[in-house]
Write a protein that holds these residues in place. Sequence first.
Motif, PDB file in Angstrom:
ATOM      1  N   VAL A 112       0.835  -1.204   0.000  1.00 16.68           N
ATOM      2  CA  VAL A 112       0.000   0.000   0.000  1.00 16.68           C
ATOM      3  C   VAL A 112       0.871   1.256   0.000  1.00 16.68           C
ATOM      4  N   SER A 113       2.015   1.212   0.635  1.00 14.75           N
ATOM      5  CA  SER A 113       2.880   2.392   0.669  1.00 14.75           C
ATOM      6  C   SER A 113       3.298   2.827  -0.734  1.00 14.75           C
ATOM      7  N   SER A 114       3.341   1.901  -1.695  1.00 15.77           N
ATOM      8  CA  SER A 114       3.713   2.255  -3.070  1.00 15.77           C
ATOM      9  C   SER A 114       2.645   3.110  -3.757  1.00 15.77           C
ATOM     10  N   LEU A 115       1.426   3.129  -3.233  1.00 18.70           N
ATOM     11  CA  LEU A 115       0.351   3.908  -3.834  1.00 18.70           C
ATOM     12  C   LEU A 115       0.567   5.413  -3.663  1.00 18.70           C
ATOM     13  N   ALA A 116       1.419   5.798  -2.727  1.00 16.02           N
ATOM     14  CA  ALA A 116       1.691   7.215  -2.484  1.00 16.02           C
ATOM     15  C   ALA A 116       2.399   7.876  -3.664  1.00 16.02           C
ATOM     16  N   ASP A 117       2.922   7.086  -4.593  1.00 17.49           N
ATOM     17  CA  ASP A 117       3.584   7.634  -5.778  1.00 17.49           C
ATOM     18  C   ASP A 117       2.596   8.209  -6.788  1.00 17.49           C
ATOM     19  N   ASN A 118       1.304   7.967  -6.585  1.00 16.02           N
ATOM     20  CA  ASN A 118       0.279   8.434  -7.516  1.00 16.02           C
ATOM     21  C   ASN A 118      -0.197   9.838  -7.154  1.00 16.02           C
ATOM     22  N   ASP A 119      -0.874  10.465  -8.126  1.00 15.48           N
ATOM     23  CA  ASP A 119      -1.451  11.787  -7.899  1.00 15.48           C
ATOM     24  C   ASP A 119      -2.885  11.701  -7.379  1.00 15.48           C
ATOM     25  N   LEU A 120      -3.508  10.530  -7.514  1.00 15.25           N
ATOM     26  CA  LEU A 120      -4.886  10.344  -7.090  1.00 15.25           C
ATOM     27  C   LEU A 120      -5.096   8.873  -6.754  1.00 15.25           C
ATOM     28  N   LEU A 121      -5.902   8.641  -5.720  1.00 15.37           N
ATOM     29  CA  LEU A 121      -6.274   7.276  -5.358  1.00 15.37           C
ATOM     30  C   LEU A 121      -7.790   7.218  -5.253  1.00 15.37           C
ATOM     31  N   GLY A 122      -8.379   6.275  -5.974  1.00 12.26           N
ATOM     32  CA  GLY A 122      -9.814   6.062  -5.916  1.00 12.26           C
ATOM     33  C   GLY A 122     -10.130   4.830  -5.090  1.00 12.26           C
ATOM     34  N   LEU A 123     -11.134   4.937  -4.253  1.00 12.30           N
ATOM     35  CA  LEU A 123     -11.652   3.794  -3.508  1.00 12.30           C
ATOM     36  C   LEU A 123     -13.020   3.500  -4.113  1.00 12.30           C
ATOM     37  N   TYR A 124     -13.143   2.348  -4.778  1.00 13.35           N
ATOM     38  CA  TYR A 124     -14.350   2.022  -5.520  1.00 13.35           C
ATOM     39  C   TYR A 124     -15.137   0.946  -4.789  1.00 13.35           C
ATOM     40  N   PHE A 125     -16.250   1.353  -4.195  1.00 13.44           N
ATOM     41  CA  PHE A 125     -17.144   0.462  -3.459  1.00 13.44           C
ATOM     42  C   PHE A 125     -18.208  -0.028  -4.436  1.00 13.44           C
ATOM     43  N   SER A 126     -18.265  -1.341  -4.639  1.00 17.78           N
ATOM     44  CA  SER A 126     -19.153  -1.863  -5.670  1.00 17.78           C
ATOM     45  C   SER A 126     -19.417  -3.347  -5.426  1.00 17.78           C
ATOM     46  N   ALA A 127     -20.370  -3.896  -6.171  1.00 19.69           N
ATOM     47  CA  ALA A 127     -20.680  -5.325  -6.076  1.00 19.69           C
ATOM     48  C   ALA A 127     -21.322  -5.787  -7.383  1.00 19.69           C
ATOM     49  N   HIS A 128     -21.038  -7.017  -7.741  1.00 22.90           N
ATOM     50  CA  HIS A 128     -21.563  -7.580  -8.981  1.00 22.90           C
ATOM     51  C   HIS A 128     -23.083  -7.690  -8.974  1.00 22.90           C
ATOM     52  N   TRP A 129     -23.700  -7.930  -7.834  1.00 22.13           N
ATOM     53  CA  TRP A 129     -25.149  -8.111  -7.749  1.00 22.13           C
ATOM     54  C   TRP A 129     -25.920  -6.809  -7.935  1.00 22.13           C
TER      55      TRP A 129
END
Length: 143
Positions: free
Chosen positions: A22-39
Amino acid sequence: MAHLVAILGDTVEGKDGARVGVSSLADNDLLGLYFSAHWCPPCRNFTPVLVECYKSVTAAGKKWQIVFISFDRDITSCKDYYNTMPWLLLPFDSDLKEQLSETYGVRGIPALIFIDPKTGKLITANGRQAVEQDKTGEKFPWK
């Protein structure tokens, strides 16, 4: 980086099943958290829109990442749905999904939360609307 580990744990899952720090994600300019489900029909309608936006923004050389937080009922449904996505996955058995949805005020799915991975600060709790209004990501990072 500690703020990302605090909200997502030490690792998330990559497309090949390997753990991604997860620490490698700090290299990005934006982080999206996508809450979703197939149903969820609205989720299945929005996911392809988000996939195309993700590909467009990434192809333009912009640095961002998304983590899928599954609200599927079982691991098989989660994995089947995740196979349609090009980004990362919070492990299905993670205890953090409830905490994440509470922290970011998620009341329904699909929900897309954008945070600044360098600071952990919320950019927008309405990333879904941002993407739907800017499918090619010209206004990235939607601040």
